[in-house]
Enzyme design. Structure first.
Site, short mmCIF file in Angstrom:
data_model
loop_
_atom_site.label_atom_id
_atom_site.label_comp_id
_atom_site.label_asym_id
_atom_site.label_seq_id
_atom_site.Cartn_x
_atom_site.Cartn_y
_atom_site.Cartn_z
N GLY A 41 7.61 21.62 50.79
CA GLY A 41 6.94 20.67 51.75
C GLY A 41 6.87 21.41 53.09
O GLY A 41 7.91 21.96 53.46
N VAL A 67 10.61 21.63 54.17
CA VAL A 67 11.46 20.92 53.29
C VAL A 67 12.04 21.76 52.30
O VAL A 67 10.92 22.46 51.67
CB VAL A 67 10.74 19.70 52.53
CG1 VAL A 67 11.80 19.19 51.65
CG2 VAL A 67 10.39 18.59 53.23
N ASP A 112 3.36 3.58 56.53
CA ASP A 112 2.73 4.70 56.07
C ASP A 112 2.77 4.56 54.35
O ASP A 112 3.25 5.62 53.80
CB ASP A 112 2.91 5.83 56.70
CG ASP A 112 1.93 6.99 56.39
OD1 ASP A 112 0.84 6.88 55.99
OD2 ASP A 112 2.32 8.05 56.62
#
Length: 1194
Positions: free
Chosen positions: A75, A82, A190
């Site tokens: 990520g 990540v 979110d």
């Protein structure tokens, strides 16, 4: 009590002053104060000297990035990456998020990592991703989380068709996750499929808490910015952006409703191509929320979506989460909310290993940018202070080691990632004669001496580095002196040539003086280094003496060990003597027993007493033997421990001797380097003296040259003044004569040129007017001929259509009458057959001779069989008749629909022909009206210049506008709930819709902008936009077309044109969502809406950026013409007028390359500008061609 409270705060991981936070504090202070400017202060320098090595040793013992082996990048975001990592000690696989400190300090709202760290660290829920470790270094923050190998729900939605059953299961799990988050006092803001990760077991967990915010005591949040993903953001957050407002946890339940809709339908409910349209749909959610016909959605699913996507006061879940759990949508026979965590998920990810990443996208690995380090500050700025207290460990830490040690009455030292195990001494000193405390002191002192030697080695290496720096400075100084010498030579030459070099010489003098001062500073620093070297030398002598003492102490320990071995040998000899005595006693006892047997019973009584005495002696000697054996074993153990201690001490001595030799070598090398530096310094001093003498000589020669130059300059000035006075007189006379001649010549040339230009203009104008009249006569003749031909075709089509419709109606009536007759005949025939059958079955046969009479029971049975047969037969016949009837009705319906379609086709063709005829008539009328004006031009042609073109049509003024080529077309105004899309997955795990584009051949000339289906068939026109109808053309941005590939965006442009033939109400906005009400007069017909741009967008007024990732500037966008501008431009009144007329239509076209797009935009802008100012030009706006195009009917 106070001490207990302090101890509790020190060991509590949630306390701001726990042990980890205190370690972070001292580390941050040392790192922030360790800069040259601050270390000039004595107090800061003392602080760094005291704690620098301690902090380095603590950092080496705490958890760090090297304790994990990086496997793959899974990520990437705005602040970091990540990584999939494996712990080197436990071999456990984790997901490690790495955040850049410098990037977060530069951003205003970058303190999100605290909420994310606290939620994952302290959340006691199986629905939230768990934080295992959190640590930091001077450049990065690290959060080590549990690895979710199933990927996110976006990956699942792209791989499978999600049913309502699956949606129910995953929605229930996300409801539980949000309930746990809300109970902790946070709002997520979110919630979307990208932040829902699938675990190894198939259950989902909520992640990415960077947008979370803490609720106050009333359960609400006060915020002024709209945070979240546009497709999932709630209307109350969107409505109040730019000003403080309060909202609660109901904003997360809105996102859950969008999530359910997307899982069932395949796209978000308020999706639109432009961001402003998406926001408009969200604000008008009462009317814009619609459910498609396919796929089918149950009533319960629609109900829960509507309740989630409702106004905030009425939204499901606003009061408590039990409202959601009790909804009918979650009723099923497989699981309940209490048994949800034990239920079997719809999909369990298939994994090949514990580090399988097949459910994640391939992300390119980037090299770390070393340039992103903190720049060396000039003063204290506290770069590390915002991150104090970030360190956390879920598994082990000094706090838990202390707690575990206290519970077992023995405190053991431990560090976060490298627990230190202190080895206890193997002997207690009884055998060697050394006390245990003294032995431990010796070992500790040896370790301290070793550390002091290492620090001394480090200081020597630093001194060597500084010596190299001095060498470098010396070389640079020498080169600088050489440069100064060359510059002096050049300036001397310039003085001889008369150049002004006083300033240069002064600058060189200043630089030379500065170099002298710098050389003096270097000498002082070198003397300091000499003193420090002498001090280090003295420290080395002291350490050598201490090392000798340690050697003597070690020899003493060895001597004590030798004495212990001798004592052990003596004890062994005593043990052997005891064994010999025991053997002798045994022989004596045996002899006594033999004598007792020979003496007989007489001596039996005496023998008994003797036996008892011997038995006591035997027991005594056996005890002594056992004690001696135990002593021997203990001595063996002591000897083994002493040998082990001896080997350990020998190894330490060998290490100390090796370090001492290395230190001696380093010291020798340093002495040699110091001698070299001293020699170099002497050379530099000598060179400096030589240069000073040289500079003095140069200064003397410069002064002499200056005096000579001043005399020369004075003489030269006198001669120049005399020559100038004479030259001015002659030049004045010559200029007067020359001016008179040039004036006469220019007058004659001007008259000749004007005469030639007038003749040329008159001839060109006459030719142009004659050519124009001939061309328009030819066009009028062609138009009249085409008009007659089209009228004839129209009459023929009308007649043909009337005849065909009459014939078709008569044929249809005749066919229907025949079919009705056949149906009646068939019904009569079937009815007759049924009646005949019933009659035959109902007849009773006469009795034959010899037959018995029919009994009553047999008669009843027979009647029942007849009735059953009749019913069965009648049913079959009726069924066949019904089927035949349905077939005939279906055939009649199809024939009727075919006739209607043909009628509609003919009427559509007639309508098109009528429109074309009306267009041609309008054009013909315009040409007829314009002909007298053109004819009148011929009478005044000799009085007009080439620049007076009021009577010439617009096409002449921009006849060089000509471009054609292939463009891809997509209509922005076309509304479709199920567009033709291709799903792709981006690196940020977002599900994106890429629309298909259709290729068309486009031609732009001086009259119109025309779109054709093919280059070879120019008669198949898709769309025509004439000169006066084109209103606006511009490049698009990512805010206009969000779901377009980044590579395609520079190739796309946007066109706006007028459509007077369409109903204006069809283009009107269905809702007014402008946040800034009431409208101001300064808006210039724009319908502005305030927006925040997070993707790259620029102002159409000043060209500056409108976007920012975290806190964008206030901006407005027109909902009609998509004009984007800064907020201050509206107040200043510098914006342009809106080109939307209420009848405007829009087109989005894409070129093959960026250059092609720029060329089309440039030509279209010229086309628009050229068509505006013509007052007497041919007006083609009224002649609109209503030809259907893809998504428009211009």
């Amino acid at each position: 009590m106070e001490q207990d409270e302090l101890l509790h705060q020190l060991v509590d991981p949630k306390s701001p002053i726990n042990i980890e936070s205190l370690l972070d504090t001292i580390t941050a202070l040392v790192n922030d104060c360790k800069i040259p400017v601050l270390m000039r202060m004595k107090s800061v320098d003392n602080f760094i000297s005291r704690y620098e090595r301690i902090v380095e040793s603590v950092a080496a013992l705490r958890m760090k990035a090297t304790d994990f082996r990086q496997l793959k990048v899974i990520g990437r975001g705005a602040f970091g990456e990540v990584h999939l990592v494996r712990h080197t000690r436990t071999n456990t696989v984790y997901a490690m998020k790495m955040l850049n400190k410098d990037d977060m300090i530069k951003r205003a709202d970058s303190a999100f990592f605290w909420e994310e760290r606290d939620i994952m660290a302290h959340a006691n829920s199986e629905w939230i991703v768990r934080l295992q470790y959190a640590f930091q270094d001077p450049r990065h923050l690290y959060m080590v989380m549990e690895y979710m190998p199933g990927g996110d729900l976006v990956n699942l939605m792209t791989s499978y068709e999600v049913s309502e059953k699956w949606t129910r299961f995953y929605t229930a799990e996300i409801v539980e996750a949000l309930a746990a988050l809300h109970n902790m006092g946070y709002i997520h803001r979110d919630v979307k499929p990208d932040n829902m990760l699938i675990s190894r077991s198939g259950h989902i967990k909520l992640a990415d808490f960077g947008t979370c915010v803490k609720m106050n005591s009333n359960g609400v949040v006060r915020c002024s910015t709209a945070v979240g993903t546009p497709d999932y953001i709630s209307p109350e957050v969107l409505r109040n952006q730019g000003k403080d407002s309060e909202f609660g946890k109901e904003v997360d339940w809105w996102s859950v409703g969008v999530f359910i809709y997307e899982m069932l339908v395949g796209e978000t409910p308020f999706y639109a191509e432009a961001l402003v349209s998406t926001y408009a749909n969200i604000m008008n959610h009462q009317t814009s929320l619609r459910f498609p016909d396919e796929p089918l959605i149950s009533t319960q699913a629609k109900d829960i979506i509507k309740k989630f996507l409702s106004a905030a006061p009425e939204r499901l879940g606003k009061n408590n989460v039990d409202e959601i759990r009790n909804h009918k949508f979650f009723k099923n026979d497989e699981w309940t909310f209490e048994t949800l965590k034990d239920a079997t998920p719809p999909i369990v990810p298939s994994l090949k290993s514990d580090d399988d990443t097949t459910h994640f996208e391939e992300i390119e690995t980037r090299d770390r940018d070393n340039a992103s380090d903190f720049q060396l500050p000039k003063t204290f700025n506290g770069n590390q202070l915002p991150f104090i207290g970030f360190t956390y460990s879920n598994e082990y830490s000094p706090v838990k080691k202390l707690l575990n040690g206290a519970s077992s009455n023995g405190v053991q030292n431990g560090v976060e990632n490298k627990p230190v195990v202190v080895q206890q001494p193997l002997t207690n000193g009884h055998s060697t004669g050394i006390p245990e405390e003294q032995y431990e002191e010796v070992v500790i002192e040896l370790d301290s001496k070793k550390r002091e030697l290492e620090s001394l080695k480090d200081s020597i290496s630093r001194t060597e580095i500084r010596a190299k720096l001095i060498e470098t400075e010396k070389n640079s100084l020498s080169s600088k002196i050489n440069d100064l010498e060359r510059e002096l030579k050049d300036n001397k030459e310039r003085l001889r040539l008369g150049a002004d070099s006083d300033t240069k010489v002064n600058e060189l003098s200043v630089e030379l003086r500065m170099s002298k001062e710098y050389n003096g500073e270097m000498e002082n620093e070198l003397s300091k280094f000499r003193d420090k070297c002498e001090q280090l030398k003295e420290d080395l002598r002291k350490k050598s003496g201490e090392l000798a003492q340690e050697k003597n102490e070690t020899q003493r320990v060895l001597q004590q060990k030798k004495n212990a071995e001798e004592a052990f040998a003596e004890i062994k000899r005593d043990h052997e003597m005891l064994q010999t005595r025991e053997a002798e006693k045994s022989l004596q006892l045996k002899k006594a027993l033999d004598e007792r047997k020979e003496n007989g019973a007489y001596q039996q009584s005496v023998a008994k007493a003797t036996d008892a005495e011997w038995e006591r002696k035997m027991q005594y000697y056996e005890k002594q033997l056992e004690q001696a054996t135990d002593d021997r074993k203990r001595e063996e153990q002591k000897r083994t421990a002493a040998e082990f201690d001896q080997s350990r001490v020998a190894r330490k001595l060998a290490g100390i001797e090796a370090n001492y030799e290395l230190l001696q070598n380093d010291y020798t090398n340093m002495k040699e380097a110091r001698k070299d530096l001293e020699r170099d310094l002497q050379d530099v001093i000598a060179e400096k003296r030589r240069l000073e003498i040289r500079v003095e000589q140069l200064m003397d020669s410069r002064n002499t040259d200056e005096r000579v130059l001043n005399l020369c300059q004075e003489e030269l000035l006198e001669s120049q003044e005399e020559a100038k006075y004479k030259e001015d007189g002659l030049r004045g006379k010559i200029d007067g004569i020359r001016n008179e001649l040039e004036n006469e010549k220019m007058k004659s040339q001007t008259l000749e040129e004007n005469l030639i230009v007038a003749d040329k203009e008159r001839g060109m104008l006459k030719m142009e007017v004659q050519e124009l009249m001939q061309r328009h006569k030819w066009e009028m003749a062609n138009k009249e001929q085409n008009l007659k031909h089209i009228e004839n075709q129209l009459e023929e089509l009308k007649e043909h259509s009337r005849i065909e419709s009459t014939e078709q109606e008569s044929n249809d009536k005749k066919t229907i009458a025949d079919l009705n007759k056949k149906l009646e005949l068939e019904k009569a025939h079937k009815k007759a057959v049924i009646n005949k059958l019933e009659e035959e079955m109902a007849k009773r046969q006469p009795l034959k001779k010899g037959d018995k009479g029919i009994t009553k029971s047999a008669l009843i049975k027979k009647e029942r069989e007849i009735v059953g047969f009749k019913k069965c037969r009648t049913g079959r016949i009726l069924m066949s008749l019904q089927q035949e009837n349905q077939h005939l009705q279906q055939k009649m319906t199809e024939m009727y629909m075919d006739s209607e379609k043909q009628g509609e086709h003919f009427s559509y063709q007639m309508q098109e022909m009528s429109q074309l005829i009306e267009t041609l008539r309008d054009e013909l009328k315009e040409y007829k009206d314009e002909y007298p004006q053109r004819h009148s031009v011929n009478r005044y042609e000799d009085k007009r210049s080439l620049d007076s073109r009021e009577g010439i049509p617009t096409s002449i003024s921009h006849q060089n506008i000509q471009i054609d080529g292939w463009l891809s077309l997509r209509d922005m105004t076309k509304k479709s709930r199920k567009p033709k899309v291709v799903f792709k997955k981006k690196s940020d795990h977002q599900l994106t819709l890429f629309f298909q584009w259709t290729n068309y051949f486009v031609i732009l000339n001086e009259y119109a902008f025309t779109i054709y289906t093919d280059e070879k068939h120019l008669n198949s026109v898709v769309l025509t936009i004439e000169a006066g109808a084109m209103a606006h053309v511009r490049h698009v941005t990512s805010a206009d077309l969000r779901n377009v590939d980044d590579n395609q965006l520079p190739k796309i442009f946007h066109i706006m044109y007028d459509d007077t033939s369409s109903n204006s109400s069809r283009h009107a906005s269905n809702s007014d969502l402008s946040i800034c009400e009431p409208r101001e007069e300064g808006w210039k017909r724009h319908d502005f809406q305030e927006l925040s741009y997070h993707t790259r967008t620029y102002c159409d007024d000043c060209g500056k950026k409108l976007s920012d990732f975290i806190r964008p500037t206030p901006a407005f966008e027109c909902k009609n013409c998509h004009y984007k501008t800064h907020k201050e431009h509206i107040a200043q009144g510098t914006i342009t007028m809106c080109r939307y007329t209420g009848l405007s239509r829009e087109l989005v076209l894409m070129g093959t390359h960026k250059e092609v797009c720029n060329q089309w935009v440039s030509q279209l802008r010229r086309f628009i500008e050229a068509s505006r100012p013509a007052n007497v030009s041919v007006s083609r706006v009224s002649s609109r061609r209503h030809v259907g195009g893809p998504g428009s009917s211009a």
